[in-house]
Every structure is written in C-alpha cells, then in structure tokens.
Design an enzyme around this catalytic site. Sequence first.
Site, PDB file in Angstrom:
ATOM      1  N   ASP A   8       0.596  -0.820   0.271  1.00 45.17           N
ATOM      2  CA  ASP A   8      -0.068  -0.259   0.245  1.00 45.17           C
ATOM      3  C   ASP A   8       0.517   1.299   0.155  1.00 45.17           C
ATOM      4  O   ASP A   8      -0.008   1.738   0.613  1.00 45.17           O
ATOM      5  CB  ASP A   8      -0.890   0.620   0.843  1.00 45.17           C
ATOM      6  N   ASP A  16      -4.345  -0.949  -1.939  1.00 45.64           N
ATOM      7  CA  ASP A  16      -5.528  -0.463  -1.686  1.00 45.64           C
ATOM      8  C   ASP A  16      -6.618  -0.404  -2.164  1.00 45.64           C
ATOM      9  O   ASP A  16      -6.768   0.943  -2.545  1.00 45.64           O
ATOM     10  CB  ASP A  16      -5.234   0.822   0.070  1.00 45.64           C
ATOM     11  N   HIS A  44     -10.403   0.469  -2.654  1.00 41.41           N
ATOM     12  CA  HIS A  44     -11.739   1.120  -2.323  1.00 41.41           C
ATOM     13  C   HIS A  44     -12.712   1.391  -3.470  1.00 41.41           C
ATOM     14  O   HIS A  44     -12.752   2.634  -3.454  1.00 41.41           O
ATOM     15  CB  HIS A  44     -12.056   1.732  -1.211  1.00 41.41           C
ATOM     16  N   HIS A  57     -17.163   3.211   0.333  1.00 47.46           N
ATOM     17  CA  HIS A  57     -16.997   1.954   1.380  1.00 47.46           C
ATOM     18  C   HIS A  57     -17.192   1.873   2.863  1.00 47.46           C
ATOM     19  O   HIS A  57     -17.464   2.659   3.157  1.00 47.46           O
ATOM     20  CB  HIS A  57     -15.056   1.575   0.703  1.00 47.46           C
ATOM     21  N   HIS A  61     -10.359   6.740   1.759  1.00 50.29           N
ATOM     22  CA  HIS A  61      -9.193   6.707   0.697  1.00 50.29           C
ATOM     23  C   HIS A  61      -8.956   5.763  -0.340  1.00 50.29           C
ATOM     24  O   HIS A  61     -10.516   4.887   0.289  1.00 50.29           O
ATOM     25  CB  HIS A  61      -8.781   6.439   1.997  1.00 50.29           C
ATOM     26  N   LYS A  73      -6.968  -4.791  -3.090  1.00 51.77           N
ATOM     27  CA  LYS A  73      -7.705  -5.493  -2.058  1.00 51.77           C
ATOM     28  C   LYS A  73      -8.342  -4.628  -1.395  1.00 51.77           C
ATOM     29  O   LYS A  73      -8.689  -3.196  -1.551  1.00 51.77           O
ATOM     30  CB  LYS A  73      -6.920  -5.898  -1.164  1.00 51.77           C
ATOM     31  N   CYS A  99      -2.096  -2.899   7.342  1.00 49.81           N
ATOM     32  CA  CYS A  99      -1.588  -3.752   6.658  1.00 49.81           C
ATOM     33  C   CYS A  99      -0.734  -4.694   7.005  1.00 49.81           C
ATOM     34  O   CYS A  99      -0.791  -5.146   5.571  1.00 49.81           O
ATOM     35  CB  CYS A  99      -2.135  -3.057   5.018  1.00 49.81           C
TER      36      CYS A  99
END
Length: 198
Positions: free
Chosen positions: A9, A47, A49, A53, A82, A107, A152
Amino acid sequence: MTHALLVIDVQNDFCPGGALAVADGDKIVPAINARMTADTTVILTQDWHPAGHSSFASQHPGKAPFEVTQMPYGPQVLWPDHCVQGSDGAAFHPALAVDRAQLILRKGNHQAIDSYSAFFENDHQTPTGLHGYLQTLGIDRLTLVGLATDFCVNFSAVDAARLGYAVTVDTGLCRAIDLDGSLTQAMDGMCAAGVRIT
Ligand code: VGL
Ligand code: ZN
C-alpha cells in the site's frame, strides 16, 4: 526463486498530503525501490475501495474517523474516505518503481468488508488469492515493507506466518499510523506469530 518482496500500500493517500496520511510515508520509497533487486520477485498491494466503502466513517452517521464500530465480522476502525478506485489518492506514490512489479494485488474492493491483509479480508476467511499465487510459484519466504506497519503490514505478516511462510518485516522500510497503541500491539502480535522483525 523462493523469495518475494511484498510491498504494501505505498499509495498517495497514505503519504503526506493524502487522505489517510502516515507520517513520513513517502520517505521509505527510495529504499524500497533499492530493495527490488534483479533476483527478487516483487509484489505490490493496492488498497482499492469503491466509493462509499463500509470502512469509511462517512458511511456511518454519527461516527467520526478513527472511531471503532462493530461490523458483522468484528470490530472495525472507521477511516476517512481513502484509496477510492481510480482516484489520485489510490495511485501508487509517483516515485515507487511500479514497473518492477510482477503482480499488483488489489484489496478492499468489496463494499461490505474491509481488507487490511493481503491474504484474507477482515473476516479472516475470504481469500484474496495471493496464497494460491505464491504457492503456484513455489515462494515460501516473504519480506514485507510498506504502509502502514500497524494495519496492513501487520495483518499481512501475521496471516503469512500462519499460512506457513517464513516472514520478515523490515521496519526501516515501513511507517505506522499508531492509533491508541496500535503499533505496540502490532509488534507484539507479529512477534507472537513468529514474524521476524528487522
Ligand atoms: C490501511 C487503514 C485503512 C493500510 C488501509 O494500508 O494500512 N490502513 N486502509
Ligand atoms: Zn483502506
């Protein structure tokens, strides 16, 4: 080749100026690039989303960022919006040597569940597919670097150790959010899981 470098990330939103900025998150980029030696399999996570989310505080009336709420799968920290898919914030830091990556794993793309770990979503059951990928390639040793140490990186390292990988987290190439003692807790958890910390 049995070793992979897993870069977690390293995205604009986790760097200074980003929506969920980690202090000095950008400072680790040159040293991470230097670790991408020619004989290393490089895997990046991102990351990623959807807008709105369920991990975003904005979706929980009366809740503020960094508060904890109860989700069907357990407690969940609520974050500022984010890493929304396709946004500048979700893009990798511009100096990261993205072209060196063999795989980019996204993810956190399911609306109703967060995913800190590169291996399982936050229900600790739904797989991302990374384990199968690594097994197919015969990779059994992992070095983890990136953002954030206590979320993470931590969740990925603990899951990897439980799956049987020999895991090293190079903390010099990580930076933490450190929310209410989360860094100490993460370090203890990683040590208990058998993760090597350097
Ligand atoms: C992360 C919080 C929310 C991370 C991702 O990359 O550590 N932290 N989403
Ligand atoms: Zn996230």
